[in-house]
Design a protein around this motif. Structure first.
Motif, short mmCIF file in Angstrom:
data_model
loop_
_atom_site.label_atom_id
_atom_site.label_comp_id
_atom_site.label_asym_id
_atom_site.label_seq_id
_atom_site.Cartn_x
_atom_site.Cartn_y
_atom_site.Cartn_z
N HIS A 43 8.73 3.03 8.96
CA HIS A 43 8.63 2.36 7.66
C HIS A 43 7.98 3.25 6.61
CE1 HIS A 43 10.15 -1.56 8.80
NE2 HIS A 43 9.46 -1.46 9.92
N ARG A 44 7.09 4.13 7.02
CA ARG A 44 6.42 5.04 6.09
C ARG A 44 7.39 6.02 5.45
NH1 ARG A 44 0.66 7.79 7.45
NH2 ARG A 44 -0.53 6.33 6.22
N GLY A 47 8.70 4.65 2.44
CA GLY A 47 7.68 3.99 1.61
C GLY A 47 7.34 2.64 2.23
N TYR A 48 6.15 2.53 2.74
CA TYR A 48 5.74 1.33 3.45
C TYR A 48 5.60 0.15 2.49
CZ TYR A 48 3.30 -1.81 6.59
OH TYR A 48 2.95 -2.89 7.36
N GLU A 85 -1.48 0.28 7.51
CA GLU A 85 -0.19 -0.23 7.96
C GLU A 85 -0.33 -0.92 9.31
OE1 GLU A 85 -0.77 2.89 6.87
OE2 GLU A 85 0.85 3.54 5.54
#
Length: 195
Positions: A43-44, A47-48, A85
């Motif tokens: 996901h990072r 862009g989380y 996160e």
């Protein structure tokens, strides 16, 4: 951990249940934490986007995580390790975490507005340090009962931040953990000076 062997929801619930019993590091398999961090890494890359926290809450969470475990010359900190996160992912699957952390962030903002006229992120660095110093120690809650919820929140957040850090690749490297590796020689303990 093979992704087909266990669902995302089951892994996150196992992390959450383990953390309720104490530190995630003591209660869950390393594979489950690795899986959570692999989800975060995926996901990072794009862009989380927080799964539970609203944008303002998530920015506050990131600021607090960075304050709890900042980067230094030896290692990245909580932000680089993906601790915010990690916490958001666990919280998105656990109603008790949602209450503790969501409520704690609201408490922090309201206490800052009461004391300083601004939400936490808008406070001066000295004001942020002052409020965190108040909620960092249980003895302060014994002296002022209005701090009890904040003390419990901050203690819980510190534990989760540490868990998110020390189960990440950065945290494991920082510890010098080499895994279940075979050693050809074990030199024993170093000599104690003066003995």
């Amino acid at each position: 951990m093979p992704t087909d062997a266990v669902s995302r929801r089951n892994v996150l619930k196992s992390l959450s249940v383990g953390a309720l019993a104490g530190s995630v590091l003591r209660a869950i398999p390393l594979e489950a934490a690795e899986y959570a961090h692999s989800v975060i890494a995926t996901h990072r890359a794009g862009g989380y986007v927080p799964k539970f926290f609203k944008p303002h809450q998530y920015e506050t969470l990131k600021n607090l995580c960075q304050t709890i475990l900042p980067a230094d010359a030896d290692s990245g900190g909580a932000i680089e390790a993906g601790a915010p996160e990690f916490i958001d992912l666990l919280t998105s699957e656990n109603p008790e975490y949602q209450l503790k952390l969501g409520g704690g962030l609201m408490w922090l903002d309201s206490k800052c507005v009461e004391r300083y006229g601004n939400v936490y992120l808008s406070c001066a660095p000295q004001q942020q340090k002052e409020i965190l110093d108040l909620i960092a120690y249980r003895k302060n809650a014994a002296l002022d009962e209005s701090l009890t919820y904040g003390v419990e929140f901050f203690s819980f957040l510190r534990n989760l931040t540490s868990d998110g850090f020390f189960t990440s690749k950065i945290g494991i490297k920082y510890l010098g953990y080499i895994g279940n590796a075979f050693l050809t020689e074990f030199p024993g303990c170093p000599p104690v000076p003066g003995v």
